[in-house]
Design a protein around this motif. Structure first.
Motif, PDB file in Angstrom:
ATOM      1  N   HIS A  30       7.499   1.977   5.325  1.00 61.72           N
ATOM      2  CA  HIS A  30       8.668   1.852   6.217  1.00 61.72           C
ATOM      3  C   HIS A  30       9.893   1.409   5.426  1.00 61.72           C
ATOM      4  O   HIS A  30       9.975   0.275   4.974  1.00 61.72           O
ATOM      5  CB  HIS A  30       8.374   0.849   7.339  1.00 61.72           C
ATOM      6  N   HIS A  32      14.336   1.711   5.320  1.00 66.11           N
ATOM      7  CA  HIS A  32      15.674   2.194   5.685  1.00 66.11           C
ATOM      8  C   HIS A  32      16.496   1.994   4.416  1.00 66.11           C
ATOM      9  O   HIS A  32      16.963   0.872   4.154  1.00 66.11           O
ATOM     10  CB  HIS A  32      16.279   1.375   6.827  1.00 66.11           C
ATOM     11  N   HIS A 204       9.160   2.219  15.991  1.00 65.16           N
ATOM     12  CA  HIS A 204       9.276   0.756  16.043  1.00 65.16           C
ATOM     13  C   HIS A 204       8.683   0.265  17.369  1.00 65.16           C
ATOM     14  O   HIS A 204       9.052   0.778  18.425  1.00 65.16           O
ATOM     15  CB  HIS A 204      10.748   0.326  16.047  1.00 65.16           C
ATOM     16  N   HIS A 241       5.802  -2.712  12.979  1.00 67.34           N
ATOM     17  CA  HIS A 241       5.904  -4.128  13.366  1.00 67.34           C
ATOM     18  C   HIS A 241       4.761  -4.542  14.316  1.00 67.34           C
ATOM     19  O   HIS A 241       3.896  -5.302  13.920  1.00 67.34           O
ATOM     20  CB  HIS A 241       7.267  -4.511  13.973  1.00 67.34           C
ATOM     21  N   ASP A 292      10.909  -2.141   4.638  1.00 71.56           N
ATOM     22  CA  ASP A 292      11.812  -2.078   5.787  1.00 71.56           C
ATOM     23  C   ASP A 292      13.285  -2.241   5.402  1.00 71.56           C
ATOM     24  O   ASP A 292      13.910  -1.321   4.913  1.00 71.56           O
ATOM     25  CB  ASP A 292      11.353  -3.114   6.829  1.00 71.56           C
TER      26      ASP A 292
HETATM   27 ZN   LIG Z   1      12.711  -0.372  10.779  1.00 75.27          ZN
END
Ligand SMILES: [Zn+2]
Length: 422
Positions: A30, A32, A204, A241, A292
């Motif tokens: 994960h 970004h 998510h 998560h 993340d």
């Molecule tokens: Zn995220």
């Protein structure tokens, strides 16, 4: 690919020995990429998850395909230095300012393809459907850059991107806040490959209690229940998560064999809380790990975080065995990203390797079978991706070849440019 694995044999002339402990390359499930430019810039006056998000939006407002490619190249290079050989990019910054389409409506995704190729890492583009600012709240301001109007248009745009040797296209639902329930079915249908087999679908889930409250108010159920009712859960799906989930949610995720991506360093940085990782694994959900928002890029810290957060929750040590941590770092992560041929040191697997030194300040004296509980990204010496050496002696030899700039210098430049400071 790996041809053969032999144990207890002497090296032959011309063989290359890798130092220390060698593991299969890590999958960062994960990411970004652009959030890396927020590192060390969101702690002023404390703040909350939601003030962090305001800074993230301010940054998202500034990027274009060119600055995005430069930033992502440096971030993916930082990942390879940390032993990552495959990354899942949860990508929602699709369009230009105000939602204007680029000439190629996939220009931002193509920038990520280019960045991964330059950095020498394999990429799964988790192209993200993002249609609302909250349940029944329209997208506004910078969020319009995320907007494909409806799931059908999102699917059409995504279908125009092709896989290549280094790059696979898959799908994501941003969250139950951002995709209305009736549109979830369209995304699930679009996430099936041309041959009828499901492609990875990430979402998510319950990162913040506010998401649960909004879902309960609007639909009368938890996000996990809503996703279950719309066919989103399953063995090709990854719930990112799953921090604030109920006992019933844990059952649904486990029974459906939905993978969970835990992001310990992000979850503590954003004060999200600690999810019930052990209970999810015991219920049947495979675990994977992601950096993340990249407050740090260190898969060893994520793996250790999985165990350490469980220790804090339970008052017990040894909640996860070292082989379970390796499972999360490599094979399970690659499965979740749609690369089942990677993540193992065995004949027929892609030759992705990470060598961790056993003679650094942190690792000296540690037993090899416990080194994962003490090592850090800086202890990674060599990284091999598809049989090619990308990192050697802790240097990104692909980018530094022919006098190319090192990764820290590239990050300084790219982050400054992303914020229009240079
Ligand atoms: Zn995220």
């Amino acid at each position: 690919m790996i041809d053969e694995v032999s144990v207890g044999v002497d090296p032959r002339p011309g063989d290359r020995s890798l130092p220390g402990l060698v593991l299969p390359g890590f999958a960062n499930t994960h990411s970004h990429a652009f959030h890396r430019a927020l590192r060390g810039r969101t702690h002023g006056r404390g703040g909350t998850f939601w003030t962090w998000r305001d800074r993230m939006y301010a940054l998202a407002d500034k990027l274009d395909p060119d600055t995005y490619a430069e930033l992502a190249t440096a971030v993916y290079a930082e990942m390879v230095l940390a032993g990552v050989t495959c990354v899942g990019e949860f990508h929602y910054l699709h369009h230009g300012p105000g939602g204007a389409r680029y000439g190629d409506p996939n220009a931002m995704g193509e920038a990520l393809r280019e960045a991964a190729r330059a950095a020498g890492v394999r990429l799964t583009l988790l192209d993200t459907c993002y249609l609302r600012g909250g349940i029944e709240v329209p997208l506004e301001g910078v969020q319009r850059r995320f907007d494909d109007h409806d799931a059908e248009s999102w699917a059409t745009r995504v279908s125009r991107m092709d896989d290549d040797e280094n790059f696979r296209v898959a799908a994501a639902v941003h969250s139950v806040r951002a995709v209305p329930a009736e549109e979830l079915d369209v995304v699930v249908e679009a996430a099936v490959g041309e041959d009828g087999s499901p492609r990875p679908l990430h979402v998510h889930v319950s990162e913040q209690p506010a998401e649960n409250d909004a879902c309960l108010n609007a639909y009368g159920c938890t996000p996990t229940q809503l996703l279950s009712e719309h066919g989103v859960l399953g063995s090709a799906t990854t719930a990112v998560h799953a921090t604030h989930v109920t006992e019933h949610d844990i059952g649904l995720l486990g029974e459906s064999e939905t993978t969970i991506c835990v992001c310990p360093t992000t979850e503590r940085d954003l004060a999200d809380g600690m999810g019930p990782a052990r209970a999810l694994a015991d219920a049947g959900a495979p675990l994977t790990l992601g950096t993340d928002q990249h407050v740090m890029v260190d898969m060893l810290a994520e793996g250790r975080g999985l165990e350490m957060h469980e220790r804090l929750r339970s008052g017990q040590r040894g909640r996860f065995t070292v082989p379970e941590l390796v499972e999360a770092l490599a094979p399970s992560g690659h499965m979740a990203l749609g690369w089942p041929e990677a993540g193992h040191i065995q004949a027929g697997a892609l030759c992705d390797l990470v060598a961790i030194r056993l003679d650094t300040l942190r690792t000296a004296g540690a037993l090899p079978d416990q080194v994962l509980l003490v090592a850090a990204a800086g202890d990674v010496d060599t990284v091999v991706v598809s049989g090619k050496i990308v990192v050697q002696g802790g240097h990104h030899v692909l980018l530094e070849a022919n006098g190319g700039r090192g990764v820290p210098e590239r990050l300084v430049h790219a982050v400054g440019r992303a914020w229009n400071e240079t």
